[in-house]
Design a protein around this motif. Structure first.
Motif, PDB file in Angstrom:
ATOM      1  N   VAL A  45       0.872  -1.173   0.000  1.00  0.00           N
ATOM      2  CA  VAL A  45       0.000   0.000   0.000  1.00  0.00           C
ATOM      3  C   VAL A  45       0.905   1.217   0.000  1.00  0.00           C
ATOM      4  O   VAL A  45       1.678   1.439   0.941  1.00  0.00           O
ATOM      5  CB  VAL A  45      -0.944   0.009   1.211  1.00  0.00           C
ATOM      6  CG1 VAL A  45      -1.735   1.314   1.260  1.00  0.00           C
ATOM      7  CG2 VAL A  45      -1.900  -1.173   1.146  1.00  0.00           C
ATOM      8  N   THR A  46       0.857   1.985  -1.075  1.00  0.00           N
ATOM      9  CA  THR A  46       1.778   3.103  -1.242  1.00  0.00           C
ATOM     10  C   THR A  46       1.359   4.277  -0.367  1.00  0.00           C
ATOM     11  O   THR A  46       0.244   4.323   0.164  1.00  0.00           O
ATOM     12  CB  THR A  46       1.833   3.564  -2.703  1.00  0.00           C
ATOM     13  OG1 THR A  46       0.588   4.201  -3.039  1.00  0.00           O
ATOM     14  CG2 THR A  46       2.053   2.376  -3.640  1.00  0.00           C
ATOM     15  N   ASP A  47       2.262   5.237  -0.249  1.00  0.00           N
ATOM     16  CA  ASP A  47       1.952   6.445   0.516  1.00  0.00           C
ATOM     17  C   ASP A  47       0.740   7.170  -0.056  1.00  0.00           C
ATOM     18  O   ASP A  47       0.040   7.885   0.660  1.00  0.00           O
ATOM     19  CB  ASP A  47       3.154   7.378   0.515  1.00  0.00           C
ATOM     20  CG  ASP A  47       4.263   6.881   1.433  1.00  0.00           C
ATOM     21  OD1 ASP A  47       4.055   5.884   2.131  1.00  0.00           O
ATOM     22  OD2 ASP A  47       5.346   7.506   1.447  1.00  0.00           O
ATOM     23  N   GLY A  48       0.498   6.976  -1.351  1.00  0.00           N
ATOM     24  CA  GLY A  48      -0.650   7.609  -1.980  1.00  0.00           C
ATOM     25  C   GLY A  48      -1.936   6.807  -1.865  1.00  0.00           C
ATOM     26  O   GLY A  48      -2.966   7.202  -2.411  1.00  0.00           O
ATOM     27  N   GLY A  49      -1.863   5.644  -1.170  1.00  0.00           N
ATOM     28  CA  GLY A  49      -3.054   4.837  -0.960  1.00  0.00           C
ATOM     29  C   GLY A  49      -3.316   3.792  -2.018  1.00  0.00           C
ATOM     30  O   GLY A  49      -4.312   3.060  -1.931  1.00  0.00           O
ATOM     31  N   GLU A  50      -2.435   3.669  -3.009  1.00  0.00           N
ATOM     32  CA  GLU A  50      -2.613   2.655  -4.054  1.00  0.00           C
ATOM     33  C   GLU A  50      -2.204   1.284  -3.512  1.00  0.00           C
ATOM     34  O   GLU A  50      -1.212   1.144  -2.812  1.00  0.00           O
ATOM     35  CB  GLU A  50      -1.755   2.995  -5.270  1.00  0.00           C
ATOM     36  CG  GLU A  50      -1.870   2.004  -6.412  1.00  0.00           C
ATOM     37  CD  GLU A  50      -0.929   2.332  -7.564  1.00  0.00           C
ATOM     38  OE1 GLU A  50      -1.030   1.641  -8.594  1.00  0.00           O
ATOM     39  OE2 GLU A  50      -0.113   3.260  -7.431  1.00  0.00           O
ATOM     40  N   ARG A  51      -2.986   0.279  -3.847  1.00  0.00           N
ATOM     41  CA  ARG A  51      -2.650  -1.089  -3.485  1.00  0.00           C
ATOM     42  C   ARG A  51      -1.926  -1.708  -4.674  1.00  0.00           C
ATOM     43  O   ARG A  51      -2.521  -1.943  -5.721  1.00  0.00           O
ATOM     44  CB  ARG A  51      -3.918  -1.876  -3.143  1.00  0.00           C
ATOM     45  CG  ARG A  51      -3.657  -3.272  -2.561  1.00  0.00           C
ATOM     46  CD  ARG A  51      -4.980  -3.934  -2.185  1.00  0.00           C
ATOM     47  NE  ARG A  51      -4.786  -5.287  -1.695  1.00  0.00           N
ATOM     48  CZ  ARG A  51      -4.581  -5.622  -0.433  1.00  0.00           C
ATOM     49  NH1 ARG A  51      -4.554  -4.671   0.490  1.00  0.00           N
ATOM     50  NH2 ARG A  51      -4.422  -6.885  -0.070  1.00  0.00           N
ATOM     51  N   LEU A  52      -0.634  -1.980  -4.494  1.00  0.00           N
ATOM     52  CA  LEU A  52       0.230  -2.335  -5.597  1.00  0.00           C
ATOM     53  C   LEU A  52       0.721  -3.773  -5.439  1.00  0.00           C
ATOM     54  O   LEU A  52       1.229  -4.164  -4.396  1.00  0.00           O
ATOM     55  CB  LEU A  52       1.433  -1.387  -5.610  1.00  0.00           C
ATOM     56  CG  LEU A  52       2.309  -1.316  -6.849  1.00  0.00           C
ATOM     57  CD1 LEU A  52       1.499  -0.900  -8.067  1.00  0.00           C
ATOM     58  CD2 LEU A  52       3.457  -0.327  -6.615  1.00  0.00           C
ATOM     59  N   ASN A  53       0.535  -4.575  -6.501  1.00  0.00           N
ATOM     60  CA  ASN A  53       1.076  -5.929  -6.543  1.00  0.00           C
ATOM     61  C   ASN A  53       2.479  -5.846  -7.135  1.00  0.00           C
ATOM     62  O   ASN A  53       2.656  -5.374  -8.259  1.00  0.00           O
ATOM     63  CB  ASN A  53       0.171  -6.817  -7.408  1.00  0.00           C
ATOM     64  CG  ASN A  53       0.490  -8.295  -7.273  1.00  0.00           C
ATOM     65  OD1 ASN A  53       1.615  -8.670  -6.962  1.00  0.00           O
ATOM     66  ND2 ASN A  53      -0.500  -9.141  -7.526  1.00  0.00           N
ATOM     67  N   VAL A  54       3.482  -6.290  -6.376  1.00  0.00           N
ATOM     68  CA  VAL A  54       4.877  -6.103  -6.764  1.00  0.00           C
ATOM     69  C   VAL A  54       5.530  -7.444  -7.063  1.00  0.00           C
ATOM     70  O   VAL A  54       5.488  -8.362  -6.241  1.00  0.00           O
ATOM     71  CB  VAL A  54       5.673  -5.384  -5.653  1.00  0.00           C
ATOM     72  CG1 VAL A  54       7.139  -5.225  -6.058  1.00  0.00           C
ATOM     73  CG2 VAL A  54       5.048  -4.032  -5.346  1.00  0.00           C
ATOM     74  N   ARG A  55       6.137  -7.538  -8.230  1.00  0.00           N
ATOM     75  CA  ARG A  55       6.997  -8.669  -8.561  1.00  0.00           C
ATOM     76  C   ARG A  55       8.435  -8.246  -8.301  1.00  0.00           C
ATOM     77  O   ARG A  55       8.909  -7.252  -8.859  1.00  0.00           O
ATOM     78  CB  ARG A  55       6.823  -9.053 -10.032  1.00  0.00           C
ATOM     79  CG  ARG A  55       7.470 -10.380 -10.406  1.00  0.00           C
ATOM     80  CD  ARG A  55       7.259 -10.667 -11.869  1.00  0.00           C
ATOM     81  NE  ARG A  55       8.410 -10.258 -12.675  1.00  0.00           N
ATOM     82  CZ  ARG A  55       8.360 -10.023 -13.983  1.00  0.00           C
ATOM     83  NH1 ARG A  55       7.217 -10.122 -14.632  1.00  0.00           N
ATOM     84  NH2 ARG A  55       9.442  -9.677 -14.647  1.00  0.00           N
ATOM     85  N   ILE A  56       9.137  -8.982  -7.453  1.00  0.00           N
ATOM     86  CA  ILE A  56      10.492  -8.597  -7.059  1.00  0.00           C
ATOM     87  C   ILE A  56      11.438  -8.836  -8.227  1.00  0.00           C
ATOM     88  O   ILE A  56      11.574  -9.961  -8.723  1.00  0.00           O
ATOM     89  CB  ILE A  56      10.945  -9.382  -5.818  1.00  0.00           C
ATOM     90  CG1 ILE A  56       9.932  -9.218  -4.686  1.00  0.00           C
ATOM     91  CG2 ILE A  56      12.322  -8.915  -5.351  1.00  0.00           C
ATOM     92  CD1 ILE A  56      10.122 -10.215  -3.556  1.00  0.00           C
ATOM     93  N   ALA A  57      12.104  -7.787  -8.667  1.00  0.00           N
ATOM     94  CA  ALA A  57      12.962  -7.866  -9.845  1.00  0.00           C
ATOM     95  C   ALA A  57      14.218  -8.675  -9.547  1.00  0.00           C
ATOM     96  O   ALA A  57      14.783  -8.628  -8.465  1.00  0.00           O
ATOM     97  CB  ALA A  57      13.341  -6.459 -10.304  1.00  0.00           C
ATOM     98  N   GLY A  58      14.655  -9.426 -10.556  1.00  0.00           N
ATOM     99  CA  GLY A  58      15.957 -10.074 -10.517  1.00  0.00           C
ATOM    100  C   GLY A  58      16.017 -11.441  -9.881  1.00  0.00           C
ATOM    101  O   GLY A  58      17.074 -12.074  -9.888  1.00  0.00           O
TER     102      GLY A  58
END
Length: 258
Positions: A45-58
């Motif tokens: 959950v970003t500081d702007g309130g967006e719920r973000l699905n993150v794929r860890i790079a590398g």
């Protein structure tokens, strides 16, 4: 987590050159990890309130149904859940086809999540063309974890395979690391082939598009000079004549012997 922890991120970013992070990574979103996914990702959950699905790079962790999936996922949860994180990006790609952020993940003070997972043996180095900075360090950490039998590397399912086609036939349609001696180098109008046997119709082969060869040269790898070299390659193992892995950037190919 207390939002004041992000002052540490501000200090980290101030040390680095402008908006561009070390190794040409561009600063992205900041937020809190509220969950981890079964596929080895994060919900932020970003500081702007967006719920973000993150794929860890590398890196790559086991998928559901693969050996040690639960243990690797537990390690990810232990390291990341509830933590404040800063995301950064390399190149132009910010989202994959599933709308996941393809991002490097750092904790306050700059500690890198992928580095921690690889060091503990709970992730394989798995770069993509748009997310490959820092690969040399990660590969060294992976080798140390493999030598120590940590995490995934304690299970034969994640062993480095020989280039024997009969052995590789058991692992088709999966991600594998394969090591062997290049017997010959072939070239067509469109592709370079590293052949690990005398019969390309049945032996293991690595395939590289001619259009990608400049990237290998830039990294000091002359594909035309690979004959007799012992190399280690990682990628999706499939059948085309014999077993084959297609690669498109040099971090997927390690030269491990003359």
């Amino acid at each position: 987590m207390v939002r004041s922890l992000f002052y540490g991120f501000a200090a980290l970013f101030a040390i680095l050159a402008g908006p561009v992070l070390a190794q040409d990574r561009v600063a992205g979103e900041r937020g809190e990890v509220v969950d981890v996914t079964a596929s080895g990702g994060l919900i932020v959950v970003t500081d702007g309130g967006e719920r973000l699905n993150v794929r860890i790079a590398g890196i790559r962790q086991p998928d559901e149904g693969e050996p040690l999936h639960a243990e690797a996922n537990d390690a990810l949860r232990r390291l990341a859940a509830g933590q404040d994180v800063a995301l950064s990006y390399e190149g132009e790609l910010r989202r994959d086809r599933y709308e996941r952020a393809v991002a490097f993940v750092a904790f306050p003070g700059g500690r890198d999540l992928a580095t921690s997972l690889v060091t503990e043996g709970w992730a394989m180095v798995y770069t993509t063309p748009e997310a490959r900075s820092g690969a040399a360090n990660l590969l060294a950490l992976e080798q140390a974890a493999r030598d120590a039998g940590l995490g995934l590397w304690a299970d034969p399912a994640y062993g480095v395979r020989s280039a024997d086609p009969n052995t590789l036939a058991l692992y088709l349609d999966s991600v594998q690391i394969v090591e062997g001696r290049v017997i010959s180098v072939g070239e067509t109008r469109d592709r370079i082939y590293l052949n690990f046997g005398f019969d390309y119709r049945s032996d293991f082969t690595v395939s590289i598009a001619v259009g990608d060869t400049d990237g290998f040269l830039d990294a000091g790898i002359d594909l035309a000079d690979m004959q007799d070299r012992i190399v280690r390659v990682r990628g999706w193992l499939h059948r085309r004549n014999g077993p084959m892995i297609v690669i498109d950037h040099p971090e997927r190919l390690e030269i491990v012997g003359p």
